[in-house]
Design an enzyme around this catalytic site. Structure first.
Site, PDB file in Angstrom:
ATOM      1  N   LYS A 156       0.850  -1.201   0.000  1.00  0.00           N
ATOM      2  CA  LYS A 156       0.000   0.000   0.000  1.00  0.00           C
ATOM      3  C   LYS A 156       0.881   1.245   0.000  1.00  0.00           C
ATOM      4  CE  LYS A 156      -1.747   1.610   4.044  1.00  0.00           C
ATOM      5  NZ  LYS A 156      -1.496   3.019   4.345  1.00  0.00           N
ATOM      6  N   ASN A 157       1.870   1.280   0.893  1.00  0.00           N
ATOM      7  CA  ASN A 157       2.654   2.507   1.081  1.00  0.00           C
ATOM      8  C   ASN A 157       3.695   2.748   0.000  1.00  0.00           C
ATOM      9  OD1 ASN A 157       1.069   3.018   3.242  1.00  0.00           O
ATOM     10  ND2 ASN A 157       2.564   2.386   4.778  1.00  0.00           N
ATOM     11  N   ARG A 160      -4.339  10.482   4.600  1.00  0.00           N
ATOM     12  CA  ARG A 160      -3.248  11.430   4.822  1.00  0.00           C
ATOM     13  C   ARG A 160      -2.253  11.455   3.674  1.00  0.00           C
ATOM     14  NH1 ARG A 160      -1.004  13.508   8.419  1.00  0.00           N
ATOM     15  NH2 ARG A 160       1.026  12.765   7.748  1.00  0.00           N
ATOM     16  N   CYS A 211      -4.929  11.860  13.158  1.00  0.00           N
ATOM     17  CA  CYS A 211      -5.734  10.635  13.098  1.00  0.00           C
ATOM     18  C   CYS A 211      -5.549   9.935  14.445  1.00  0.00           C
ATOM     19  CB  CYS A 211      -5.275   9.751  11.947  1.00  0.00           C
ATOM     20  SG  CYS A 211      -3.617   9.166  12.178  1.00  0.00           S
ATOM     21  N   ARG A 231       0.308  14.022  13.527  1.00  0.00           N
ATOM     22  CA  ARG A 231       0.795  13.798  12.154  1.00  0.00           C
ATOM     23  C   ARG A 231       0.983  15.108  11.375  1.00  0.00           C
ATOM     24  NH1 ARG A 231      -1.201   8.440  10.241  1.00  0.00           N
ATOM     25  NH2 ARG A 231       0.608   8.517   8.891  1.00  0.00           N
ATOM     26  N   PRO A 232       1.794  16.006  11.867  1.00  0.00           N
ATOM     27  CA  PRO A 232       2.021  17.284  11.162  1.00  0.00           C
ATOM     28  C   PRO A 232       2.729  17.076   9.820  1.00  0.00           C
ATOM     29  CG  PRO A 232       3.620  17.005  12.904  1.00  0.00           C
ATOM     30  CD  PRO A 232       2.648  15.876  13.065  1.00  0.00           C
ATOM     31  N   VAL A 233       2.728  18.106   8.990  1.00  0.00           N
ATOM     32  CA  VAL A 233       3.466  18.057   7.710  1.00  0.00           C
ATOM     33  C   VAL A 233       4.434  19.238   7.624  1.00  0.00           C
ATOM     34  CG1 VAL A 233       1.782  16.695   6.405  1.00  0.00           C
ATOM     35  CG2 VAL A 233       1.509  19.196   6.559  1.00  0.00           C
ATOM     36  N   ASP A 234       4.865  19.731   8.791  1.00  0.00           N
ATOM     37  CA  ASP A 234       5.746  20.902   8.819  1.00  0.00           C
ATOM     38  C   ASP A 234       7.073  20.658   8.098  1.00  0.00           C
ATOM     39  OD1 ASP A 234       6.010  19.053  11.010  1.00  0.00           O
ATOM     40  OD2 ASP A 234       7.508  20.390  11.863  1.00  0.00           O
ATOM     41  N   LEU A 235       7.569  19.425   8.160  1.00  0.00           N
ATOM     42  CA  LEU A 235       8.861  19.131   7.508  1.00  0.00           C
ATOM     43  C   LEU A 235       8.712  19.132   5.980  1.00  0.00           C
ATOM     44  CD1 LEU A 235      10.162  16.323   9.889  1.00  0.00           C
ATOM     45  CD2 LEU A 235      10.627  18.780   9.980  1.00  0.00           C
ATOM     46  N   ASP A 266       4.431  -0.039  12.155  1.00  0.00           N
ATOM     47  CA  ASP A 266       3.184  -0.603  11.615  1.00  0.00           C
ATOM     48  C   ASP A 266       2.967  -2.058  12.019  1.00  0.00           C
ATOM     49  OD1 ASP A 266       3.337   1.248   8.454  1.00  0.00           O
ATOM     50  OD2 ASP A 266       2.782   1.819  10.501  1.00  0.00           O
ATOM     51  N   ARG A 310      -8.747  -0.379   4.440  1.00  0.00           N
ATOM     52  CA  ARG A 310      -7.847   0.615   3.845  1.00  0.00           C
ATOM     53  C   ARG A 310      -6.512  -0.009   3.484  1.00  0.00           C
ATOM     54  NH1 ARG A 310      -6.615   5.513   7.305  1.00  0.00           N
ATOM     55  NH2 ARG A 310      -5.298   5.771   5.479  1.00  0.00           N
TER      56      ARG A 310
HETATM   57  C1  EPZ Z   1       4.232   6.712   6.704  1.00  0.00           C
HETATM   58  O1  EPZ Z   1       3.455   7.706   7.317  1.00  0.00           O
HETATM   59  C2  EPZ Z   1       3.314   5.524   6.488  1.00  0.00           C
HETATM   60  N1  EPZ Z   1       2.221   5.905   5.610  1.00  0.00           N
HETATM   61  C3  EPZ Z   1       2.767   5.050   7.839  1.00  0.00           C
HETATM   62  O2  EPZ Z   1       1.971   3.899   7.599  1.00  0.00           O
HETATM   63  C4  EPZ Z   1       3.944   4.670   8.733  1.00  0.00           C
HETATM   64  O3  EPZ Z   1       3.460   4.288  10.006  1.00  0.00           O
HETATM   65  C5  EPZ Z   1       4.890   5.862   8.876  1.00  0.00           C
HETATM   66  O4  EPZ Z   1       5.313   6.322   7.564  1.00  0.00           O
HETATM   67  C6  EPZ Z   1       6.133   5.523   9.687  1.00  0.00           C
HETATM   68  O5  EPZ Z   1       6.811   4.471   9.071  1.00  0.00           O
HETATM   69  C7  EPZ Z   1       2.463   5.987   4.275  1.00  0.00           C
HETATM   70  O6  EPZ Z   1       3.560   5.756   3.803  1.00  0.00           O
HETATM   71  C8  EPZ Z   1       1.296   6.367   3.412  1.00  0.00           C
HETATM   72  P1  EPZ Z   1       6.241   9.933   8.988  1.00  0.00           P
HETATM   73  P2  EPZ Z   1       4.026   9.218   7.424  1.00  0.00           P
HETATM   74  O7  EPZ Z   1       6.166  11.228   8.274  1.00  0.00           O
HETATM   75  O8  EPZ Z   1       4.936   9.488   6.301  1.00  0.00           O
HETATM   76  C9  EPZ Z   1       6.617  13.147  12.455  1.00  0.00           C
HETATM   77  C10 EPZ Z   1       0.079   2.545   7.793  1.00  0.00           C
HETATM   78  O9  EPZ Z   1      -0.469   1.983   8.748  1.00  0.00           O
HETATM   79  N2  EPZ Z   1       6.524  14.156  11.390  1.00  0.00           N
HETATM   80  O10 EPZ Z   1       7.364   9.005   8.673  1.00  0.00           O
HETATM   81  O11 EPZ Z   1       2.863  10.113   7.635  1.00  0.00           O
HETATM   82  C11 EPZ Z   1       5.328  12.364  12.615  1.00  0.00           C
HETATM   83  O12 EPZ Z   1       4.433  13.054  13.471  1.00  0.00           O
HETATM   84  C12 EPZ Z   1       0.582   3.969   7.949  1.00  0.00           C
HETATM   85  O13 EPZ Z   1       0.258   2.030   6.654  1.00  0.00           O
HETATM   86  C13 EPZ Z   1       6.646  15.495  11.734  1.00  0.00           C
HETATM   87  O14 EPZ Z   1       6.809  15.854  12.913  1.00  0.00           O
HETATM   88  O15 EPZ Z   1       4.875   9.134   8.764  1.00  0.00           O
HETATM   89  C14 EPZ Z   1       5.798  11.055  13.217  1.00  0.00           C
HETATM   90  O16 EPZ Z   1       5.949  11.228  14.609  1.00  0.00           O
HETATM   91  C15 EPZ Z   1       0.317   4.504   9.340  1.00  0.00           C
HETATM   92  N3  EPZ Z   1       6.561  16.445  10.753  1.00  0.00           N
HETATM   93  C16 EPZ Z   1       7.175  10.854  12.592  1.00  0.00           C
HETATM   94  O17 EPZ Z   1       7.559  12.152  12.070  1.00  0.00           O
HETATM   95  C17 EPZ Z   1       6.388  16.105   9.426  1.00  0.00           C
HETATM   96  O18 EPZ Z   1       6.349  17.019   8.573  1.00  0.00           O
HETATM   97  C18 EPZ Z   1       7.195   9.853  11.437  1.00  0.00           C
HETATM   98  O19 EPZ Z   1       6.154  10.205  10.559  1.00  0.00           O
HETATM   99  C19 EPZ Z   1       6.268  14.742   9.102  1.00  0.00           C
HETATM  100  C20 EPZ Z   1       6.351  13.780  10.092  1.00  0.00           C
END
Ligand code: EPZ
Length: 432
Positions: A22-23, A93, A117, A122-126, A308, A400
């Site tokens: 999926k991812n 997301r 969620c 789950r911010p997107v600031d980065l 996950d 999903r």
């Molecule tokens: C991806 O989510 C996956 N989803 C998630 O899978 C997975 O759990 C996660 O990576 C971690 O491996 C997809 O690929 C579609 P992150 P993502 O950005 O990219 C923080 C599933 O069940 N962060 O790696 O959204 C964030 O809050 C899903 O299939 C910021 O602070 O996760 C978290 O604590 C669930 N600012 C950490 O980083 C940002 O701008 C890792 O999040 C982005 C992230």
């Protein structure tokens, strides 16, 4: 809302073919926005999130065809919109991944903030910081991210991620492939899904080195062409079914899995006392009658233990011999499954981001509620392991991310059926 009715206590025995990840499928389908030529994507899993992604691409004006082998042919030659609306983004997301491709190809993008969620804010600031470093002007107002490029084209630069972010790495990698000059992503995510996306982008003509390491270098090009890409297998689906076999004391063979994607998980399963056999693209697991041993684990970015699979391994520890500490370091509230497992008799104590799990001999079937994708998988596994019947509600979460889960489990002997609550308003639950 559909439910899953599960009669537990039956050891799983059989073979399961692993679907596309999926991812990986989601960012690869979205990469079609980077070119005006056809991208043909095969081995796409049949999931709600894929449907949502195709709906979103269709909303933007992407032409979508499914061929007779179920490969998806997408073409973004004539987009009618550069705006991803709230009603689509809030359900998934990963929709935020359209930001990078739309911005770098068309100079503008408007994407609803994804919102939090069940597992965290789950911010997107980065993501946003990276785009701004590349010369984008980004405003966040009214629940939308509005981005544009005053200079007309993004400029390559060195971006150091404060936290490892999977979709952050993917979004900026896609933005960089059409930027002017070189971009270096430091502290980049090393997940196999990032590698699969990079493989697809390179097939489309992108110049990328270092995918799979924490430093990814992208040399911008003027345009990308079409390509054909086969989505890599889903390591989380594979880990979930290995856990299902371990939880029920059965034996299972997974086919079509790249065995090096699960090293950290296989180490933990081995420590729990199960037997594992790894061949070229198969993994076989069997439980030789003994009770699982409790094993501590801490979730980490790849190649560490994947967040996950944390819920599924809390379930394994809850029926193992001994006590284990399971620590979640990626998301701030990814223990929603714990209270549901406690209703089935699990002995779990939460201490901040660590769950202290004291193994019990058996769980008992109960009515439980799914709260997020991987928590719902954990509850299905708990139902398979428990004595008696379990009804898992709100299984739209599981649809999903798991392709035909009840069919794949039933072919291994599980007694599991989907019931629509409109047909059985008060499904009886008999616990022995
Ligand atoms: C991806 O989510 C996956 N989803 C998630 O899978 C997975 O759990 C996660 O990576 C971690 O491996 C997809 O690929 C579609 P992150 P993502 O950005 O990219 C923080 C599933 O069940 N962060 O790696 O959204 C964030 O809050 C899903 O299939 C910021 O602070 O996760 C978290 O604590 C669930 N600012 C950490 O980083 C940002 O701008 C890792 O999040 C982005 C992230």
């Amino acid at each position: 809302m559909d439910k899953l009715l599960i009669s537990g206590g039956i050891p799983l025995e059989g073979e399961i073919r692993i679907s596309g990840a999926k991812n990986a499928a989601l960012p690869v389908l979205i990469a079609s926005l980077l070119t005006d030529q056809n991208l043909v994507v095969s081995n796409v899993p049949h999931l709600q999130d894929v449907t949502t992604t195709l709906e979103l691409l269709g909303h933007l004006g992407v032409r979508i065809e499914v061929d007779d082998k179920l490969a998806i042919d997408v073409n973004a030659a004539e987009l009618t919109s550069h705006r991803a609306p709230y009603e689509l983004v809030r359900t998934m997301r990963a929709s935020v991944l359209v930001l990078g491709p739309l911005l770098t190809r068309f100079g503008e993008a408007e994407v609803s903030l994804p919102g939090g969620c069940a597992i965290g804010s789950r911010p997107v600031d980065l993501h946003i910081q990276g785009f701004e470093m590349m010369g984008a002007q980004v405003k966040v107002e009214g629940g939308y991210i509005r981005a544009s490029i005053p200079a007309g084209r993004l400029k390559g630069c060195r971006i150091v991620f404060d936290t490892v972010t999977v979709t952050g790495t993917e979004n900026l990698m896609m933005a960089a492939v059409l930027a002017d000059g070189r971009t270096v992503l430091e502290n980049a995510a090393r997940e196999p899904e990032v590698v699969d996306l990079a493989k697809c982008l390179v097939a489309m003509g992108a110049r990328i080195n270092g995918a799979g390491t924490s430093q990814i270098e992208i040399e911008g090009v003027a345009r990308l062409s079409g390509a054909c890409h086969r989505v890599a297998p889903d390591r989380i689906e594979a880990g979930t079914y290995l856990a299902a076999a371990a939880a029920t004391g059965g034996q299972i063979q997974l086919n079509g899995i790249e065995t090096n994607l699960l090293d950290a998980v296989l180490v933990k399963l081995d420590a729990m006392g199960v037997s594992i056999r790894v061949d070229q693209d198969t993994i076989a697991l069997s439980v030789d009658g003994c009770r699982l041993k409790a094993v501590d684990l801490t979730t980490q970015p790849f190649p560490g233990f994947p967040t996950d699979l944390q819920a599924q391994f809390i379930l394994l520890n809850s029926i193992a011999r001994g006590t284990a500490a399971v620590t979640e370091t990626i998301f701030e509230s990814r223990f929603m499954h714990v209270q549901e497992l406690q209703r089935m008799g699990a002995d779990i104590e939460l201490r901040g981001n660590t769950a202290l799990v004291r193994g019990v001999k058996n769980l008992s079937g109960a009515q439980v509620m799914a709260t997020d994708l991987r928590a719902s998988a954990c509850l299905v596994l708990a139902g398979l392991a428990a004595k008696g019947q379990t009804v898992v509600d709100r299984i739209y979460h599981i649809d999903r991310g798991y392709d035909c889960i009840e069919e794949k489990l039933a072919q291994c002997g599980a007694r599991i059926q989907r019931i629509s609550s409109s047909r059985y308003p008060h499904a009886a639950v008999h616990t022995s």
